[in-house]
Design a protein around this motif. Sequence first.
Motif, PDB file in Angstrom:
ATOM      1  N   ASP A 192      -5.128   4.461   7.343  1.00  0.00           N
ATOM      2  CA  ASP A 192      -4.732   4.628   8.740  1.00  0.00           C
ATOM      3  C   ASP A 192      -3.643   3.619   9.115  1.00  0.00           C
ATOM      4  O   ASP A 192      -2.604   3.976   9.677  1.00  0.00           O
ATOM      5  N   ALA A 193      -3.876   2.357   8.778  1.00  0.00           N
ATOM      6  CA  ALA A 193      -2.904   1.309   9.119  1.00  0.00           C
ATOM      7  C   ALA A 193      -1.596   1.509   8.371  1.00  0.00           C
ATOM      8  O   ALA A 193      -0.513   1.311   8.933  1.00  0.00           O
ATOM      9  N   THR A 194      -1.672   1.911   7.102  1.00  0.00           N
ATOM     10  CA  THR A 194      -0.464   2.126   6.301  1.00  0.00           C
ATOM     11  C   THR A 194       0.357   3.271   6.874  1.00  0.00           C
ATOM     12  O   THR A 194       1.580   3.180   7.000  1.00  0.00           O
ATOM     13  N   TYR A 195      -0.313   4.339   7.242  1.00  0.00           N
ATOM     14  CA  TYR A 195       0.376   5.501   7.812  1.00  0.00           C
ATOM     15  C   TYR A 195       1.083   5.129   9.114  1.00  0.00           C
ATOM     16  O   TYR A 195       2.254   5.445   9.317  1.00  0.00           O
ATOM     17  N   ARG A 196       0.381   4.432   9.980  1.00  0.00           N
ATOM     18  CA  ARG A 196       0.972   4.017  11.259  1.00  0.00           C
ATOM     19  C   ARG A 196       2.119   3.028  11.037  1.00  0.00           C
ATOM     20  O   ARG A 196       3.159   3.110  11.704  1.00  0.00           O
ATOM     21  N   TYR A 197       1.932   2.101  10.122  1.00  0.00           N
ATOM     22  CA  TYR A 197       2.948   1.094   9.800  1.00  0.00           C
ATOM     23  C   TYR A 197       4.223   1.760   9.274  1.00  0.00           C
ATOM     24  O   TYR A 197       5.331   1.455   9.711  1.00  0.00           O
ATOM     25  N   GLU A 198       4.057   2.680   8.334  1.00  0.00           N
ATOM     26  CA  GLU A 198       5.212   3.354   7.746  1.00  0.00           C
ATOM     27  C   GLU A 198       5.921   4.257   8.760  1.00  0.00           C
ATOM     28  O   GLU A 198       7.151   4.350   8.770  1.00  0.00           O
ATOM     29  N   ALA A 258      -3.129  11.631   0.936  1.00  0.00           N
ATOM     30  CA  ALA A 258      -3.380  12.931   1.557  1.00  0.00           C
ATOM     31  C   ALA A 258      -4.835  13.207   1.893  1.00  0.00           C
ATOM     32  O   ALA A 258      -5.143  13.652   2.996  1.00  0.00           O
ATOM     33  N   ASP A 259      -5.740  12.964   0.947  1.00  0.00           N
ATOM     34  CA  ASP A 259      -7.143  13.321   1.197  1.00  0.00           C
ATOM     35  C   ASP A 259      -7.715  12.549   2.385  1.00  0.00           C
ATOM     36  O   ASP A 259      -8.317  13.125   3.292  1.00  0.00           O
ATOM     37  N   THR A 260      -7.506  11.240   2.381  1.00  0.00           N
ATOM     38  CA  THR A 260      -8.025  10.412   3.469  1.00  0.00           C
ATOM     39  C   THR A 260      -7.277  10.707   4.758  1.00  0.00           C
ATOM     40  O   THR A 260      -7.875  10.799   5.838  1.00  0.00           O
ATOM     41  N   LEU A 261      -5.968  10.874   4.644  1.00  0.00           N
ATOM     42  CA  LEU A 261      -5.141  11.111   5.822  1.00  0.00           C
ATOM     43  C   LEU A 261      -5.498  12.417   6.510  1.00  0.00           C
ATOM     44  O   LEU A 261      -5.502  12.504   7.739  1.00  0.00           O
ATOM     45  N   ALA A 272       4.521   8.421  -0.037  1.00  0.00           N
ATOM     46  CA  ALA A 272       3.357   7.579   0.281  1.00  0.00           C
ATOM     47  C   ALA A 272       2.304   8.408   1.006  1.00  0.00           C
ATOM     48  O   ALA A 272       1.104   8.310   0.711  1.00  0.00           O
ATOM     49  N   LYS A 273       2.744   9.243   1.930  1.00  0.00           N
ATOM     50  CA  LYS A 273       1.811  10.084   2.683  1.00  0.00           C
ATOM     51  C   LYS A 273       1.067  11.029   1.747  1.00  0.00           C
ATOM     52  O   LYS A 273      -0.142  11.232   1.882  1.00  0.00           O
ATOM     53  N   ALA A 292       0.834  -1.205   0.000  1.00  0.00           N
ATOM     54  CA  ALA A 292       0.000   0.000   0.000  1.00  0.00           C
ATOM     55  C   ALA A 292       0.867   1.253   0.000  1.00  0.00           C
ATOM     56  O   ALA A 292       0.592   2.203  -0.750  1.00  0.00           O
ATOM     57  N   ALA A 293       1.918   1.264   0.807  1.00  0.00           N
ATOM     58  CA  ALA A 293       2.802   2.438   0.845  1.00  0.00           C
ATOM     59  C   ALA A 293       3.407   2.697  -0.531  1.00  0.00           C
ATOM     60  O   ALA A 293       3.455   3.845  -0.996  1.00  0.00           O
ATOM     61  N   LEU A 294       3.857   1.632  -1.198  1.00  0.00           N
ATOM     62  CA  LEU A 294       4.460   1.794  -2.525  1.00  0.00           C
ATOM     63  C   LEU A 294       3.435   2.244  -3.568  1.00  0.00           C
ATOM     64  O   LEU A 294       3.718   3.115  -4.388  1.00  0.00           O
ATOM     65  N   VAL A 295       2.249   1.661  -3.529  1.00  0.00           N
ATOM     66  CA  VAL A 295       1.221   2.016  -4.511  1.00  0.00           C
ATOM     67  C   VAL A 295       0.724   3.443  -4.280  1.00  0.00           C
ATOM     68  O   VAL A 295       0.551   4.212  -5.237  1.00  0.00           O
TER      69      VAL A 295
END
Length: 196
Positions: free
Chosen positions: A63-69, A108-111, A103-104, A24-27
């Motif tokens: 949310d999970a991707t942001y926290r994971y990264e 952006a919109d969802t984050l 990745a962030k 997810a981070a890469l995509v």
Amino acid sequence: MPDPSGRPVRADARANEDKLLAAAALVFARDGAAATLKQIAKDAGVGIATLYRRFPTREQLVDATYRYETARLGARTSPLLRELPADRALRVWMSEVLDYLAAKHGMADTLKTLLRDDERLGSQTREQLTGAVEEFRLAAVAQGVIRADVSAPDILMSLAGVTLVAGAVPQRAQAERLLDLLMDGITRPDRWGGRD
């Protein structure tokens, strides 16, 4: 991340989750807002049903991707400090921050909504990243390779400034040059005075 039911997560489920979050981070970095859950599942090598079973909504995946990264980036300090002198380790880490921010940006919109709804998330991120910079800074000061008068928050804010002006993927070469200038500034003795 614990299972929503509170049950322990099986090892294969944990491995699938890690693959999904890394993919997810890469995509998100590559495709930005156009990133699809189908593509993330494909790149992770799992079925779309596996993705939806773990992350029923795009918001939960972001949310999970942001926290994971963020956690992954924070955990990079010890391995880098084992491999490299502290100043080089910090510089490599700064390049990894550029990947993290790409990745962030793609999320952006969802984050933005997630950060607005959970005020602690932003402060936890700053604390984790400042803590990582402080580990590098302390090691580098002990090795005599950076100035002792530069604080971790100042380094992090300078890094944020670089990403603000040159954070887009097409600006990567410029961002790397600016990071070199930042490192040059924190490794040279204070020549300009003006300190309180």
